[in-house]
Design an enzyme around this catalytic site. Structure first.
Site, PDB file in Angstrom:
ATOM      1  N   ARG A  97     -48.989  10.246  14.165  1.00 51.61           N
ATOM      2  CA  ARG A  97     -49.757   9.199  14.850  1.00 51.61           C
ATOM      3  C   ARG A  97     -51.028   9.794  15.463  1.00 51.61           C
ATOM      4  NH1 ARG A  97     -46.847   4.595  18.400  1.00 51.61           N
ATOM      5  NH2 ARG A  97     -45.524   3.645  16.808  1.00 51.61           N
ATOM      6  N   LYS A 103     -43.170  12.358  13.988  1.00 47.82           N
ATOM      7  CA  LYS A 103     -43.797  11.041  13.833  1.00 47.82           C
ATOM      8  C   LYS A 103     -44.949  10.877  14.826  1.00 47.82           C
ATOM      9  CE  LYS A 103     -39.806   8.511  11.988  1.00 47.82           C
ATOM     10  NZ  LYS A 103     -38.885   7.380  12.177  1.00 47.82           N
TER      11      LYS A 103
END
Length: 238
Positions: free
Chosen positions: A67, A63
């Site tokens: 980002r 994740k």
């Protein structure tokens, strides 16, 4: 991509390749050149503010990589930190292994006094949609922290006892026992115990303040949203 303004990714992490493949979405957005906002699939803990045990940490790392890719490519974004989805933990009174709300005894993870945040998944969707074209959420993290939904496990159990007019036996589960379950249990249980450990033991949904330069709180921005409170949510199980 050329036919839309906002992209929502709701890909899962089983297998984790689904998260990794969001890089393809970012490439397509960059090529299309017309996307005003992306919300990547990281609903849950704030990816850059927590430390999670395996097997969850590998998911967290992916994740964070996505980002970083969003920022590197200059794609307009709103990251969504929604904390605990209500569907899993509320119907179990914070337990991991239970099939539903206990009738006689409830396992209390840790000391039972750590506050966590529960959010109805429908409210997560509502806040995410309202933030789509809001300049206040542009290139920031939208934290969903409804004030009426911040509970300790003891408070949650007491709420249920009041609603049912009954008392449950409390069985303490120590931090050491939880760590052992994460190391030794088969299947998906270690994954959920690692999430529970971060929330109920380490308090990682509530142990930091929101930096207004990089984040905003949803229930404060959108006061018109009548979010589902924990107290109301529990009524469905009566």
């Amino acid at each position: 991509m050329r036919k839309v303004d906002v992209v929502y990714s709701a890909l899962g992490h089983h297998p984790i390749k689904e998260l990794v493949d969001q890089a393809l979405i970012i490439s397509a957005i960059k090529e299309a050149g017309n996307i005003k906002r992306i919300k990547i699939s990281e609903f849950g803990f704030e990816a850059e503010r927590v430390q999670l045990l395996e097997p969850v940490n590998s998911v967290l790392e992916e994740k964070i990589k996505i980002r970083e890719a969003v920022r590197k490519e200059g794609v307009p974004f709103t990251f969504v930190s929604s904390n605990f989805g209500a569907t899993y933990f509320l119907p179990r009174l914070g337990q991991v292994e239970a099939d539903g709300i206990p009738e006689a005894a409830v396992s209390i993870l840790g000391d039972g006094n750590t506050k966590v945040i529960y959010v109805d998944e429908r409210d997560i969707a509502t806040y995410s949609i309202k933030a789509a074209d809001d300049e206040r959420t542009l290139n920031k993290t939208l934290y969903i922290r409804p004030p009426a939904n911040i509970y300790t496990t003891y408070e949650l159990v007491s709420l249920w006892e009041t609603k049912k007019n009954k008392t449950l036996e409390r069985i303490d589960v120590s931090e050491e026992e939880i760590l052992k379950k994460i190391d030794e249990f088969p299947g998906q249980l270690p994954f959920f115990y690692a999430i529970a450990y971060a929330g109920f033991i380490k308090g990682q949904t509530t142990n930091f303040e929101i930096d207004p330069s990089i984040g905003v709180e949803a229930s404060y921005l959108y006061r018109d949203v009548k979010y589902t409170t924990v107290e109301k949510y529990m009524d469905r199980f009566l």
